[in-house]
Write a protein that holds these residues in place. Structure first.
Motif, mmCIF file in Angstrom:
data_model
loop_
_atom_site.group_PDB
_atom_site.id
_atom_site.type_symbol
_atom_site.label_atom_id
_atom_site.label_comp_id
_atom_site.label_asym_id
_atom_site.label_seq_id
_atom_site.Cartn_x
_atom_site.Cartn_y
_atom_site.Cartn_z
ATOM 1 N N LYS A 1 1.282 8.197 2.810
ATOM 2 C CA LYS A 1 0.426 9.220 3.427
ATOM 3 C C LYS A 1 -0.010 8.776 4.817
ATOM 4 O O LYS A 1 -0.021 9.579 5.755
ATOM 5 N N ARG A 2 -0.374 7.505 4.965
ATOM 6 C CA ARG A 2 -0.746 6.982 6.282
ATOM 7 C C ARG A 2 0.410 7.115 7.255
ATOM 8 O O ARG A 2 0.233 7.509 8.396
ATOM 9 N N ARG A 3 1.590 6.804 6.780
ATOM 10 C CA ARG A 3 2.784 6.873 7.628
ATOM 11 C C ARG A 3 3.096 8.317 8.026
ATOM 12 O O ARG A 3 3.510 8.583 9.152
ATOM 13 N N ALA A 4 2.868 9.265 7.119
ATOM 14 C CA ALA A 4 3.094 10.676 7.430
ATOM 15 C C ALA A 4 2.152 11.140 8.554
ATOM 16 O O ALA A 4 2.541 11.959 9.388
ATOM 17 N N ARG A 5 0.927 10.614 8.569
ATOM 18 C CA ARG A 5 -0.039 10.969 9.614
ATOM 19 C C ARG A 5 0.193 10.192 10.909
ATOM 20 O O ARG A 5 -0.212 10.635 11.981
ATOM 21 N N GLU B 1 -8.061 -6.686 5.043
ATOM 22 C CA GLU B 1 -7.448 -6.069 3.863
ATOM 23 C C GLU B 1 -7.861 -4.604 3.814
ATOM 24 O O GLU B 1 -9.031 -4.268 3.942
ATOM 25 N N SER B 2 -6.872 -3.717 3.651
ATOM 26 C CA SER B 2 -7.156 -2.279 3.620
ATOM 27 C C SER B 2 -6.637 -1.623 2.340
ATOM 28 O O SER B 2 -6.388 -0.428 2.313
ATOM 29 N N THR B 3 -6.512 -2.420 1.288
ATOM 30 C CA THR B 3 -6.077 -1.895 0.000
ATOM 31 C C THR B 3 -7.157 -0.966 -0.555
ATOM 32 O O THR B 3 -8.319 -1.348 -0.590
ATOM 33 N N PRO B 4 -6.779 0.230 -0.979
ATOM 34 C CA PRO B 4 -7.787 1.099 -1.605
ATOM 35 C C PRO B 4 -8.382 0.422 -2.842
ATOM 36 O O PRO B 4 -7.678 -0.251 -3.594
ATOM 37 N N THR B 5 -9.670 0.577 -3.045
ATOM 38 C CA THR B 5 -10.369 -0.047 -4.168
ATOM 39 C C THR B 5 -9.763 0.387 -5.497
ATOM 40 O O THR B 5 -9.553 1.578 -5.730
ATOM 41 N N GLY B 6 -9.493 -0.591 -6.372
ATOM 42 C CA GLY B 6 -8.968 -0.306 -7.701
ATOM 43 C C GLY B 6 -7.568 0.274 -7.710
ATOM 44 O O GLY B 6 -7.169 0.924 -8.675
ATOM 45 N N ALA B 7 -6.817 0.029 -6.650
ATOM 46 C CA ALA B 7 -5.496 0.644 -6.510
ATOM 47 C C ALA B 7 -4.439 -0.017 -7.390
ATOM 48 O O ALA B 7 -4.371 -1.232 -7.481
ATOM 49 N N SER B 8 -3.616 0.810 -8.009
ATOM 50 C CA SER B 8 -2.437 0.337 -8.726
ATOM 51 C C SER B 8 -1.297 0.219 -7.715
ATOM 52 O O SER B 8 -1.380 0.791 -6.616
ATOM 53 N N PRO B 9 -0.225 -0.502 -8.054
ATOM 54 C CA PRO B 9 0.915 -0.566 -7.132
ATOM 55 C C PRO B 9 1.436 0.824 -6.739
ATOM 56 O O PRO B 9 1.814 1.041 -5.593
ATOM 57 N N GLU B 10 1.412 1.761 -7.675
ATOM 58 C CA GLU B 10 1.899 3.113 -7.382
ATOM 59 C C GLU B 10 0.980 3.819 -6.385
ATOM 60 O O GLU B 10 1.440 4.516 -5.483
ATOM 61 N N SER B 11 -0.335 3.643 -6.548
ATOM 62 C CA SER B 11 -1.260 4.308 -5.637
ATOM 63 C C SER B 11 -1.232 3.665 -4.250
ATOM 64 O O SER B 11 -1.443 4.345 -3.246
ATOM 65 N N VAL B 12 -0.960 2.360 -4.174
ATOM 66 C CA VAL B 12 -0.811 1.704 -2.874
ATOM 67 C C VAL B 12 0.408 2.273 -2.162
ATOM 68 O O VAL B 12 0.365 2.559 -0.963
ATOM 69 N N GLU B 13 1.482 2.463 -2.891
ATOM 70 C CA GLU B 13 2.705 3.050 -2.324
ATOM 71 C C GLU B 13 2.406 4.448 -1.783
ATOM 72 O O GLU B 13 2.793 4.800 -0.654
ATOM 73 N N GLU B 14 1.708 5.239 -2.546
ATOM 74 C CA GLU B 14 1.350 6.597 -2.127
ATOM 75 C C GLU B 14 0.434 6.554 -0.896
ATOM 76 O O GLU B 14 0.599 7.338 0.042
ATOM 77 N N PRO C 1 3.375 8.408 12.563
ATOM 78 C CA PRO C 1 4.788 8.006 12.564
ATOM 79 C C PRO C 1 5.067 6.742 13.383
ATOM 80 O O PRO C 1 6.160 6.186 13.297
ATOM 81 N N ASP C 2 4.081 6.283 14.178
ATOM 82 C CA ASP C 2 4.251 5.039 14.946
ATOM 83 C C ASP C 2 3.991 3.800 14.103
ATOM 84 O O ASP C 2 4.259 2.683 14.528
ATOM 85 N N LEU C 3 3.464 3.979 12.894
ATOM 86 C CA LEU C 3 3.076 2.872 12.017
ATOM 87 C C LEU C 3 4.292 2.145 11.452
ATOM 88 O O LEU C 3 5.224 2.760 10.943
ATOM 89 N N TRP C 4 4.262 0.822 11.553
ATOM 90 C CA TRP C 4 5.254 -0.037 10.912
ATOM 91 C C TRP C 4 4.702 -0.447 9.553
ATOM 92 O O TRP C 4 3.523 -0.793 9.444
ATOM 93 N N VAL C 5 5.544 -0.456 8.523
ATOM 94 C CA VAL C 5 5.153 -0.961 7.212
ATOM 95 C C VAL C 5 6.153 -2.047 6.846
ATOM 96 O O VAL C 5 7.356 -1.792 6.770
ATOM 97 N N ILE C 6 5.645 -3.254 6.649
ATOM 98 C CA ILE C 6 6.502 -4.404 6.336
ATOM 99 C C ILE C 6 6.040 -4.996 5.018
ATOM 100 O O ILE C 6 4.854 -5.293 4.842
ATOM 101 N N GLU C 7 6.990 -5.125 4.099
ATOM 102 C CA GLU C 7 6.679 -5.710 2.789
ATOM 103 C C GLU C 7 7.006 -7.193 2.799
ATOM 104 O O GLU C 7 8.092 -7.607 3.233
ATOM 105 N N LEU C 8 6.056 -7.998 2.303
ATOM 106 C CA LEU C 8 6.226 -9.445 2.222
ATOM 107 C C LEU C 8 6.247 -9.868 0.765
ATOM 108 O O LEU C 8 5.378 -9.476 -0.008
ATOM 109 N N ASP C 9 7.224 -10.670 0.419
ATOM 110 C CA ASP C 9 7.310 -11.256 -0.917
ATOM 111 C C ASP C 9 7.424 -12.758 -0.733
ATOM 112 O O ASP C 9 8.523 -13.297 -0.568
ATOM 113 N N ILE C 10 6.269 -13.403 -0.695
ATOM 114 C CA ILE C 10 6.207 -14.842 -0.487
ATOM 115 C C ILE C 10 4.853 -15.328 -0.992
ATOM 116 O O ILE C 10 3.852 -14.623 -0.840
#
Length: 112
Positions: free
Chosen positions: A83-87, A66-79, A89-98
């Motif tokens: 930022k990680r993706r901007a640094r 788990e790499s969620t920033p400590t105390g993160a809100s959904p908005e801060s996780v999105e941010e 560009p090879d990073l895949w981000v996949i959202e799971l809703d299950i």
């Protein structure tokens, strides 16, 4: 050759598995098809947002970390992932809703 499947194959299989289990998975950012890292974004029914990625466990084997920033809100996780993706560009981000998304993350990211 390290024996690891291409990122695009792993991403496609994960999405198919989640959808087959009655959930929803979507690629939020497409990375390098061969060597891109995977970052899994999970959203629970209570609004909790968490991030998981492949890392080394205590035994030295690959596992889901788990790499969620400590105390993160959904908005801060999105941010954070944007930022990680901007640094990286090879990073895949996949959202799971299950329900039990952590299990899908562990099965996908753990072990080689």
């Amino acid at each position: 050759m390290n024996g690891r499947l291409p990122a695009s194959v792993v991403a496609s299989a994960l999405i198919r598995r989640v959808n087959d289990a009655g959930g929803f998975a979507v690629v939020r950012a497409r990375g390098d098809p061969q060597a891109g890292a995977l970052l899994l974004l999970t959203r629970a029914r209570d609004g909790t947002t968490r991030l998981f990625e492949r890392g080394l466990g205590a035994s030295g084997a690959s596992e889901s970390i788990e790499s969620t920033p400590t105390g993160a809100s959904p908005e801060s996780v999105e941010e954070y992932w944007r930022k990680r993706r901007a640094r990286d560009p090879d990073l895949w981000v996949i959202e799971l809703d299950i329900p039990d998304a952590e299990r899908f993350a562990a099965e996908t990211l753990g072990g080689d």
